[in-house]
Motif scaffolding. Structure first.
Motif, PDB file in Angstrom:
ATOM      1  N   LEU A 169       0.824  -1.213   0.000  1.00  0.00           N
ATOM      2  CA  LEU A 169       0.000   0.000   0.000  1.00  0.00           C
ATOM      3  C   LEU A 169       0.857   1.261   0.000  1.00  0.00           C
ATOM      4  CD1 LEU A 169      -2.934  -0.873   2.416  1.00  0.00           C
ATOM      5  CD2 LEU A 169      -3.086  -0.269   0.013  1.00  0.00           C
ATOM      6  N   ARG A 170       1.905   1.271   0.801  1.00  0.00           N
ATOM      7  CA  ARG A 170       2.788   2.432   0.864  1.00  0.00           C
ATOM      8  C   ARG A 170       3.464   2.667  -0.484  1.00  0.00           C
ATOM      9  NH1 ARG A 170       6.781   0.923   4.279  1.00  0.00           N
ATOM     10  NH2 ARG A 170       5.248   0.802   5.937  1.00  0.00           N
ATOM     11  N   ARG A 171       3.946   1.606  -1.139  1.00  0.00           N
ATOM     12  CA  ARG A 171       4.604   1.731  -2.436  1.00  0.00           C
ATOM     13  C   ARG A 171       3.625   2.222  -3.509  1.00  0.00           C
ATOM     14  NH1 ARG A 171       9.320   2.751  -2.838  1.00  0.00           N
ATOM     15  NH2 ARG A 171       9.427   1.788  -4.865  1.00  0.00           N
ATOM     16  N   ARG A 172       2.399   1.699  -3.486  1.00  0.00           N
ATOM     17  CA  ARG A 172       1.406   2.141  -4.471  1.00  0.00           C
ATOM     18  C   ARG A 172       1.017   3.593  -4.230  1.00  0.00           C
ATOM     19  NH1 ARG A 172      -2.543  -3.086  -5.352  1.00  0.00           N
ATOM     20  NH2 ARG A 172      -0.968  -4.334  -6.390  1.00  0.00           N
ATOM     21  N   ARG A 173       0.864   3.988  -2.974  1.00  0.00           N
ATOM     22  CA  ARG A 173       0.543   5.382  -2.653  1.00  0.00           C
ATOM     23  C   ARG A 173       1.655   6.306  -3.134  1.00  0.00           C
ATOM     24  NH1 ARG A 173       0.706   5.596   2.892  1.00  0.00           N
ATOM     25  NH2 ARG A 173      -1.056   4.187   2.934  1.00  0.00           N
ATOM     26  N   ASP A 174       2.909   5.903  -2.909  1.00  0.00           N
ATOM     27  CA  ASP A 174       4.046   6.697  -3.387  1.00  0.00           C
ATOM     28  C   ASP A 174       4.068   6.785  -4.913  1.00  0.00           C
ATOM     29  OD1 ASP A 174       4.798   7.050  -0.762  1.00  0.00           O
ATOM     30  OD2 ASP A 174       6.410   5.556  -0.825  1.00  0.00           O
ATOM     31  N   ALA A 175       3.750   5.672  -5.580  1.00  0.00           N
ATOM     32  CA  ALA A 175       3.728   5.665  -7.043  1.00  0.00           C
ATOM     33  C   ALA A 175       2.630   6.585  -7.566  1.00  0.00           C
ATOM     34  CB  ALA A 175       3.519   4.240  -7.561  1.00  0.00           C
TER      35      ALA A 175
END
Length: 114
Positions: A28-34
């Protein structure tokens, strides 16, 4: 005897649940950053496009005001400009020197007096 393995199985289940939760938080954190990065890229491109369209509009307005007086041509497009040109494109003015003067009058003046 059965209490020990059941307790160990509970720890394995707890650690598996913890592992799944940590992995999902990471994803979730990686997708939010992307998505945040893509959003900032799109915002930057929107600002650049707006400024580019504004610059083209200024050039088009200037050329439109000249079209009524002079015949314009863009050598890269042919002999006549009928479509908008890019801001850094060369535009030539075709002024008919022999058939009229620069102010739009007919050359020769005195020949039509009689």
């Amino acid at each position: 005897g059965d209490a020990g393995p059941a307790g160990g199985g509970g720890d394995d289940g707890g650690s598996a649940a913890l592992d799944r939760r940590l992995r999902s938080q990471y994803v979730l954190r990686r997708r939010r950053d992307a998505y945040a990065s893509a959003s900032s890229v799109l915002d930057r491109h929107a600002r650049r496009l707006t400024s580019s369209v504004s610059a083209c509009r200024i050039v088009d307005d200037r050329l439109r005001s000249l079209r009524g007086r002079w015949r314009l041509s863009a050598p890269e497009h042919g002999t006549r400009t009928s479509a908008p040109v890019r801001p850094r494109e060369v535009v030539a003015v075709d002024v008919e020197v022999y058939g009229g003067d620069r102010t739009g009058g007919v050359g020769g003046g005195g020949a039509q007096a009689s």
